[in-house]
Design a protein around this motif. Structure first.
Motif, short mmCIF file in Angstrom:
data_model
loop_
_atom_site.label_atom_id
_atom_site.label_comp_id
_atom_site.label_asym_id
_atom_site.label_seq_id
_atom_site.Cartn_x
_atom_site.Cartn_y
_atom_site.Cartn_z
N TYR A 523 46.26 61.52 40.26
CA TYR A 523 44.81 61.48 40.46
C TYR A 523 44.08 62.10 39.27
N ARG A 574 42.65 56.41 47.98
CA ARG A 574 43.72 56.58 46.99
C ARG A 574 43.71 55.42 45.99
N MET A 575 43.56 54.21 46.48
CA MET A 575 43.57 53.05 45.58
C MET A 575 42.44 53.16 44.56
N PHE A 578 43.49 55.63 41.95
CA PHE A 578 44.52 55.11 41.04
C PHE A 578 43.88 54.29 39.93
N ASP A 580 43.29 51.37 37.51
CA ASP A 580 44.31 50.51 36.92
C ASP A 580 45.34 51.31 36.12
N HIS A 582 47.72 53.39 37.42
CA HIS A 582 48.99 53.68 38.10
C HIS A 582 49.42 52.48 38.94
N PRO A 583 49.86 51.42 38.28
CA PRO A 583 50.24 50.21 39.02
C PRO A 583 51.44 50.40 39.95
N HIS A 585 52.25 53.19 41.67
CA HIS A 585 51.75 53.84 42.88
C HIS A 585 51.01 52.82 43.75
N ARG A 586 50.18 52.03 43.11
CA ARG A 586 49.41 51.02 43.85
C ARG A 586 50.34 50.03 44.55
N ALA A 587 51.36 49.57 43.82
CA ALA A 587 52.27 48.58 44.39
C ALA A 587 53.07 49.15 45.55
N LEU A 589 52.29 51.75 47.53
CA LEU A 589 51.41 52.00 48.68
C LEU A 589 50.99 50.71 49.35
N GLN A 590 50.65 49.70 48.55
CA GLN A 590 50.22 48.44 49.14
C GLN A 590 51.35 47.79 49.93
#
Length: 747
Positions: A523, A574-575, A578, A580, A582-583, A585-587, A589-590
């Motif tokens: 973050y 959180r998204m 993040f 762009d 931290h791809p 982390h995004r992937a 979590l999604q």
């Protein structure tokens, strides 16, 4: 055809190729997925950079090969075609006994049904190829040895091909390999078993061509572990099971307070126990003293130890009390310490919202199912040790010092271990040093034969090393949109690496880097982070996932609390943070959100969602959980994991590691999951008063991995940190009370 070959690829690779195909469809009338088109699209997407280690087609070694690169140390092929792969790590449940052989066998083109594995030793060949020391830790086994084992397999394959070419008098370039055979263009074939002896006489090629990942047949496929049958049937031999001719068993009476010495010893009753052969005073870890009872089996040694009448001198050592220590830590937490992050805290004074929080984390025992043990055999030439160790090189050198030998006179035969979680990687080599001291004392007393020194469960929980106790104090200012304006944070806890060989590399500006890993990232927070490392007479050590055991909980529960305070969905919040940057982390979590049904599926009455995501050891794990409160106790019902560990070698191993780590993480939350001290003595002694999660508490769990072709990262530890905060966040939504202590207190 290339298109047909795709159907033989592991599902994760097929998924990626299919996704690329959608982005760049093949022209009508052309051959589907020509190889050239695949490579163009792969390179354009970052999927296959020619220079990237994973897809490198030729090894880059130009200098003379090191011991870690010699196939002869790692591959043995018997005349019947059985391939035995030596594993350069400790296997203690994490699955490297299968994953590393899979990597080597992939490049070797071995018949997997004929592949076996064995553990190595303190031989230089089995050192970590990147760190140069023998180590199983930090979830680095696959990460550091992926290319090593690929190249070992490729070199062994090249030598087999060269041997076949010499026998047939053919050009090696015209030969191919498949499932344990070298095959000529005219159909002639020779098995690896037939060629093994001649192949070992071939020169080792310094450079080899590696497979295109599209040709992988083992890597990425769900594979049953090579040790599964032995372990599930009770036939697996662990270090504690070592039995040698003429072997003795020793138990040590240890002081009740760390570092205490003996005052008086009355061993008459102990010596009278049938089977007891010797009672000897021995030096112990941290300057302490103890009494070893040596017998012809565990039971008489235990009876003999219980018959000892000992008094201890504890005057010169600190007697820690958990309650007093907590008060000291709380006081320290109000003061700035050594600075790790620095940011302007001025906005705190005018922030629309200020959140203040204190977190308390207790000492934790490692408590592996197999307690510590080490068997030592002394000969005129040196010594041999049988031990489940994470650092055989360091332990071998420590053994040599104790025994008055040269390091090369000590052989450490690594044994499978029934868990460890960091306890078998100790800079002081405590349990190995003690076992050697006992063996030396036994020899001096005229007792011949190997000596197996065993720790009981009580020895392990009362007298071992612990995850440090920590107190965190945070003061956070944020606005109505949840934008953090200033985050002032203090951590208090002992340093794990101070006074060890790791201190120089791990302590920077007075801060042990293991204590702060996991703070702030991913973050974009303006944080001031300071740290206190008080010196306390409690031995401390890394514990599965190290600093992330407490930092992930603090970060993920506070982030969730800010989202709740500002009326935002915790996933969306959180998204947005993040962005762009931290791809991964995004992937992760999604994926967890999508597979769990979060936001789309109504939960049964009395349940709530909880979310957390954390990166440790270069892997990202996100959890979406369902929890409730029943009879005043927290209940975890379901866990959905999204995992980004790059290329998955064995999906079954990843699934098992996440399941085990989640259950261990759950154990941290349950009442009784704490080590406490009073008058310098640990109050817990066994699983009756030190809580670990049991199989009956295991929630339903689904594990999903993000497809990736990047080089693999670790999975032994990353599944643990985000479980407790995800559970805590669900409970906070149910009760309106944030969890600030571990284990949880709902009162």
């Amino acid at each position: 055809m290339w298109h047909d070959a795709l159907h033989e690829l592991p599902p994760a690779l097929r998924h990626l190729l299919a996704r690329q195909a959608e982005a760049a469809p093949v022209a009508e009338g052309s051959a589907a997925w020509p190889r050239r088109s695949f490579l163009k699209m792969a390179v354009a997407s970052g999927f296959a950079l020619g220079a990237y280690p994973l897809l490198a087609q030729t090894s880059s070694e130009a200098a003379p090969l090191k011991p870690t690169q010699q196939p002869s140390a790692f591959v043995r092929i018997d005349s019947d075609g059985t391939v035995t792969v030596t594993v350069n790590r400790l296997e203690f449940g994490q699955g490297v006994h299968t994953a590393l052989p899979m990597i080597l066998a992939e490049e070797l083109d071995a018949d997997w049904s004929r592949v076996r594995s064995q553990l190595g030793s303190n031989d230089p060949a089995y050192a970590d190829p990147l760190w140069g020391m023998h180590l199983t830790g930090g979830s680095t086994s696959i990460k550091h040895s992926f290319m090593q084992y690929r190249e070992l397999g490729a070199r062994a394959r090249a030598m087999l091909v060269a041997a076949a070419a010499a026998r047939w008098r053919l050009d090696p370039a015209g030969l191919r390999t498949q499932a344990g055979f070298v095959i000529a263009a005219d159909g002639r074939r020779l098995s690896y078993g037939e060629l093994a002896q001649e192949a070992m006489a071939q020169p080792v090629p310094p450079q080899v061509r590696l497979k295109d990942p599209a040709q992988f047949r083992l890597i990425g496929r769900p594979t049953t572990r090579l040790d599964a049958r032995a372990k599930s049937s009770g036939q697996q031999v662990f270090g504690i099971d070592v039995r040698l001719p003429g072997q003795w068993t020793a138990l040590i009476a240890r002081p009740p307070v760390f570092g205490a010495k003996l005052r008086t010893v009355d061993d008459a009753a102990a010596r009278a126990v049938k089977g007891v052969k010797a009672v000897l005073c021995v030096p112990l870890d941290r300057g302490a003293e103890g009494v070893a009872v040596i017998a012809d089996g565990y039971w008489p040694a235990k009876q003999g130890r219980e018959a000892l009448k000992l008094t201890w001198d504890t005057e010169a050592v600190e007697k820690v009390d958990s309650q007093r220590l907590l008060a000291q830590y709380r006081e320290l937490a109000t003061q700035p310490g050594a600075r790790h992050f620095d940011a302007d805290m001025t906005p705190l004074a005018s922030a629309p919202h200020v959140l203040e929080a204190e977190f308390v984390f207790p000492y934790l025992a490692h408590a592996p199912m197999e307690p510590l043990n080490c068997t030592v055999a002394l000969t005129s030439a040196g010594a041999t040790l049988w031990v489940g160790t994470q650092m055989p090189g360091l332990d071998g050198a420590a053994a040599a010092r104790v025994l008055g030998l040269k390091p090369e006179q000590v052989e450490v035969r690594v044994q499978q271990a029934g868990g460890g979680f960091g306890r078998r990687a100790v800079a002081s080599s405590d349990y190995v040093v003690e076992a050697c001291a006992v063996a030396r004392a036994a020899r001096q007393a005229g007792l011949e034969g190997p000596v197996r020194t065993v720790w009981s469960r009580e020895d392990d929980i009362r007298g071992g090393y612990y995850r440090p106790m920590h107190v965190h104090r945070a003061r956070i200012g944020f606005d109505d949109r949840g934008r953090v304006l200033a985050w002032d944070h203090v951590i208090v806890g002992q340093s794990i690496t101070a006074g060890t060989i790791f201190e120089q590399g791990m302590i920077k500006n007075g801060v042990d880097q293991t204590a702060v890993e996991g703070m702030r990232e991913p973050y974009p927070l303006p944080m001031r982070l300071t740290v206190h490392h008080p010196k306390v007479n409690v031995p401390v050590l890394w514990w599965r996932s190290v600093g992330s055991t407490h930092t992930a909980f603090v970060m993920e529960t506070l982030i969730d609390e800010i989202a709740r305070t500002t009326g935002q969905d915790p996933v969306a919040y959180r998204m947005a943070m993040f962005g762009d940057r931290h791809p991964r982390h995004r992937a992760a979590l999604q994926l967890a959100v999508d597979r769990s049904g979060y936001g789309r599926r109504a939960l049964p009455a009395g349940r709530a969602w909880g979310v957390a995501v954390h990166e440790s050891f270069d892997s990202v794990v996100a959890y979406v959980v369902e929890a409730s409160v029943k009879d005043g106790q927290p209940v975890l019902h379901k866990v959905t994991a999204g995992v980004h560990c790059n290329l998955v070698i064995n999906p079954r191993t990843v699934e098992a590691q996440v399941q085990g780590a989640a259950l261990m993480g759950l154990g941290l939350c349950l009442p009784g999951a704490a080590i406490t001290l009073k008058d310098g003595q640990v109050e817990q002694s066994n699983f009756g008063d030190y809580r670990v999660a049991r199989i009956t508490e295991m929630p339903e769990i689904e594990v999903h991995t993000v497809p990736s072709m990047e080089p693999p990262t670790g999975m032994g530890e990353p599944g643990l940190p985000p479980l407790a905060p995800a559970f805590a966040n669900a409970l906070a939504r149910l009760t309106g009370k944030p969890m600030r202590r571990m284990p949880f207190d709902l009162g």
